[in-house]
Design a protein around this motif. Sequence first.
Motif, PDB file in Angstrom:
ATOM      1  N   PHE A  38       0.841  30.066   4.671  1.00 40.81           N
ATOM      2  CA  PHE A  38       2.035  30.941   4.567  1.00 40.81           C
ATOM      3  C   PHE A  38       2.577  30.501   3.133  1.00 40.81           C
ATOM      4  CE2 PHE A  38       2.152  30.744   9.049  1.00 40.81           C
ATOM      5  CZ  PHE A  38       1.734  32.229   9.356  1.00 40.81           C
ATOM      6  N   VAL A  66       7.747  36.840   6.564  1.00 44.00           N
ATOM      7  CA  VAL A  66       6.782  36.722   7.468  1.00 44.00           C
ATOM      8  C   VAL A  66       6.431  35.586   8.317  1.00 44.00           C
ATOM      9  CG1 VAL A  66       4.023  36.337   7.151  1.00 44.00           C
ATOM     10  CG2 VAL A  66       5.367  37.858   5.650  1.00 44.00           C
ATOM     11  N   LYS A  67       6.782  34.423   7.958  1.00 43.91           N
ATOM     12  CA  LYS A  67       6.710  33.304   8.517  1.00 43.91           C
ATOM     13  C   LYS A  67       8.022  33.225   9.822  1.00 43.91           C
ATOM     14  CE  LYS A  67       7.122  28.132   7.695  1.00 43.91           C
ATOM     15  NZ  LYS A  67       6.996  27.268   6.929  1.00 43.91           N
ATOM     16  N   TRP A  68       9.057  33.630   9.576  1.00 42.06           N
ATOM     17  CA  TRP A  68      10.276  33.564  10.212  1.00 42.06           C
ATOM     18  C   TRP A  68      10.356  34.749  11.200  1.00 42.06           C
ATOM     19  CZ3 TRP A  68      11.058  28.720  11.164  1.00 42.06           C
ATOM     20  CH2 TRP A  68      10.897  27.744  10.153  1.00 42.06           C
ATOM     21  N   ALA A 112       7.817  37.979  11.125  1.00 39.80           N
ATOM     22  CA  ALA A 112       6.720  38.796  11.639  1.00 39.80           C
ATOM     23  C   ALA A 112       5.824  37.958  12.650  1.00 39.80           C
ATOM     24  CB  ALA A 112       6.008  39.129  10.431  1.00 39.80           C
ATOM     25  N   VAL A 113       5.687  36.751  12.491  1.00 39.19           N
ATOM     26  CA  VAL A 113       4.552  35.871  12.898  1.00 39.19           C
ATOM     27  C   VAL A 113       5.445  35.704  14.507  1.00 39.19           C
ATOM     28  CG1 VAL A 113       3.595  33.701  13.482  1.00 39.19           C
ATOM     29  CG2 VAL A 113       3.692  34.660  11.144  1.00 39.19           C
ATOM     30  N   ILE A 172       4.933  38.804  16.625  1.00 38.17           N
ATOM     31  CA  ILE A 172       3.688  39.266  17.011  1.00 38.17           C
ATOM     32  C   ILE A 172       3.170  38.297  18.259  1.00 38.17           C
ATOM     33  CG2 ILE A 172       1.088  38.827  16.221  1.00 38.17           C
ATOM     34  CD1 ILE A 172       2.036  39.761  13.512  1.00 38.17           C
ATOM     35  N   ALA A 173       3.610  36.991  18.112  1.00 40.83           N
ATOM     36  CA  ALA A 173       3.599  36.178  19.398  1.00 40.83           C
ATOM     37  C   ALA A 173       4.112  36.496  20.575  1.00 40.83           C
ATOM     38  CB  ALA A 173       4.027  34.655  18.661  1.00 40.83           C
TER      39      ALA A 173
END
Length: 75
Positions: free
Chosen positions: A5, A12-14, A16-17, A20-21
């Motif tokens: 990352f 994206v890190k805080w 999107a991920v 998705i999880a």
Amino acid sequence: MGEIFGGMPWWVKWVAVPLIALVVFGGLIASVVGFVFALLFKVLLFVALVGGVVYVVRKFISSSPSSRSKSRAEW
């Protein structure tokens, strides 16, 4: 993990991920939380029922005429 990352924007890190999880593991998370709440409810119901039985038995024993002649040391 930091290298993966490293060049990505913060969202994206805080954002999107975790989203998705949540989509992938949402059913599993919901079932685990549901199981924990059901178990907690059953434990509380058990404690309340046992407490009610103990309360009723103590009231019944203390109001019975034969219990006045007996001492508590016999129990």
